[in-house]
Design an enzyme around this catalytic site. Sequence first.
Site, PDB file in Angstrom:
ATOM      1  N   LYS B   9       0.836  -1.212   0.000  1.00  0.00           N
ATOM      2  CA  LYS B   9       0.000   0.000   0.000  1.00  0.00           C
ATOM      3  C   LYS B   9       0.871   1.262   0.000  1.00  0.00           C
ATOM      4  CE  LYS B   9      -3.307   2.236   3.138  1.00  0.00           C
ATOM      5  NZ  LYS B   9      -2.447   3.381   3.394  1.00  0.00           N
ATOM      6  N   LYS B  14       7.654   0.932   1.792  1.00  0.00           N
ATOM      7  CA  LYS B  14       8.328   0.025   0.846  1.00  0.00           C
ATOM      8  C   LYS B  14       9.772   0.469   0.583  1.00  0.00           C
ATOM      9  CE  LYS B  14       5.183   0.705  -2.280  1.00  0.00           C
ATOM     10  NZ  LYS B  14       4.187   1.416  -1.449  1.00  0.00           N
ATOM     11  N   LYS B  40       8.076   9.552  -8.143  1.00  0.00           N
ATOM     12  CA  LYS B  40       8.660  10.457  -7.132  1.00  0.00           C
ATOM     13  C   LYS B  40      10.171  10.296  -7.052  1.00  0.00           C
ATOM     14  CE  LYS B  40       6.216   9.255  -3.478  1.00  0.00           C
ATOM     15  NZ  LYS B  40       5.325   8.182  -3.996  1.00  0.00           N
ATOM     16  N   ASP B 127      -0.467   0.321  -5.231  1.00  0.00           N
ATOM     17  CA  ASP B 127      -1.210  -0.850  -5.689  1.00  0.00           C
ATOM     18  C   ASP B 127      -0.994  -1.114  -7.175  1.00  0.00           C
ATOM     19  OD1 ASP B 127      -2.274  -1.404  -3.300  1.00  0.00           O
ATOM     20  OD2 ASP B 127      -4.268  -0.613  -3.716  1.00  0.00           O
TER      21      ASP B 127
END
Lengths: 404, 255
Positions: B9, B14, B40, B127
């Site tokens: 998510k 992550k 990003k 996702d």
Amino acid sequence: MKEYHHLLPLATGYFGVSSALYDFDGLVVIYGPAGGAWHINIEDEPRWYRGPATVVGAGLLEMDVILGNDAKFIDNIVQTAKGLERRFVALSGTPISEIIGTDLKGFARTIEARTNMPVFMVPTAGSEPYAEGASKALLALADKFMDPDAPKVANGINVLGAIHLSTGKEVHIEPLLGALRTGGFEPVAVFSASRPGQADPLSGVRRAPGAAVNAVVSTSGLALARRMFADYGIPYAVGMPVGRAGREAFLALLRGEASASDRPVPAPDRPAPHRHALVVGEPVLGHGLRHCLRHDFGVDRVDVVSVSPGDALFRQGEGCLGVLAAREAGDLDTDEEGRIAELMNDPDVDLIVADPCYRALLRGRAAFVPLPHIAMSARIHWDMAYEYAVDAGYDYLAGHLLHA
Amino acid sequence: MIKVAIYGKGGIGKSTVTSGISAALGTRGYNVMQLGCDPKTDSTINLLGGTPPPPILQYLQEKGRPDSLEQIARRGFGNVVCMEVGGPTPGVGCFGRGMLTAFELLDEMGAYEAYQPDVVLYDILADIVCGGIAVPMREGFADKVCIVTSGEKMALLAARNIILALRNFADRNYAELGGLILNCRDMADEVERVRDFAAEMRTEVVGVIPRDTAIHAFEEQGRTIVEGDPTLPTSARFFDLAGTIVNFAAERNAA
């Protein structure tokens, strides 16, 4: 930007896939919009009128693309493939799959699992030349069906790159096959045509690794020839032997007598009344025509305009016995109508050999010998009487050049 | 070589987890390649002292195809090869397609042959919202997928969706599920919640990263906690995770 006023742009990658696979009783699926296969079947695939449907479109609608209705597409293909009892399914990409990144390789695995049929993907994007699409299709076909343990055939030969978009109807390569037989070779497989008397049109493909040598007759066969040398050690020669001198030179290349192909050729008994010719078309055939015009008809200068990329011809890899072509100063790779028109109307040019569609660009008085290039004129000139290979090609050209 | 895609998510950590694993593997002497897959371009900044490498897609747009891999890669802590896919300005373009382009470019340029990584980590945004975001799962890219999650409901929902996507595509020969990595948010019974979820989904929790303010303190300095202080208990968890990833490779080689 390329401009086309008289001509249509040449066929692209997935047309080449269709051309390369059509004769093998498979189902070729073009991952394109609804109606996407129409122009292949109706315009560029004259064989469609004469046999069962082999090329189908995915029939994608806007919402299929947005929502990625993979399951619907896969279900349709599974049903169609089972219903038509095809020998394989090939998925070919288009700008749509390229832009949205459709996983055609994954689709192929799913369809294979659900149909128990051989299924493969050909990585086309729809923006590449048709010859490249055909080349990729031949590689995929080889990966799927060639039998590495095929029995060896003494003097066996495969003809690679004989796709209808480049070499026309199968009947036009029959004189070449006859010359190969007379020259001591035994044809094993023709890519891409099933051979008469074969219950399984893929049997030639399966047995192809048993051949002793490969003859590459269009650029679409080059990558396969290189792969077959790497995998099976089969050497190859590149060329389309047009006319009598071309026949002898090409047979010499295939026998590994490269120097023999360079032997001086005696001046022709009946030279043509031309000094500067321009050949427009597929590069391997274009260079074959030059060889013939120069050696069989004594035409001093012959420039070759390759309308699909011809560079690969001159990148001789390992295993290449020779190429019946040489780059000369007046040669050019272009499919731009304006540029080709300029060359055709050069006052020095007195003979043009090209698809009949190019005649519309001719304003001068140069003699024009029509030689259909199916990737350009599709079904328009499909049934025209013409020849190019070996002696039949000589007779056809002589009919135009010596009796004009 | 083992290639692992890290999903989860948005905002679940992550990049923190991926960079921590890379740093731990690099410290142990493994050749590691980390590819950030998020417009990003912040996946690898904590391996590089706060400065990301040139994003691949922006490089392609501005300068065309790079002549060498060095133009789009930087060496970070632990000699980790750091790359970022980059991507469109928010609100325009198509990141999924862009990711496929970047992956194909690395393949064509022979990145895996050139760097000979023992481990490749793909750090993938949020996702799987479209086909393009699933590219790293496809045949030829990742071998394993690990999902970073907390015990929170929404994080577990996202994890469930990713697992279902993987299983939907099982017959396409996609990557295998490697397991869940719990990045704790300090919920009550969080470890049990995630272990129960893992059991329900027929997978396992392969690592647990505790909530630790030291992680954030070192990230403020452009470093991972593994680089900042490898002796901390939380750093030890990253070394454990690194060991698990190496075991994936051993299992794969054995198979």
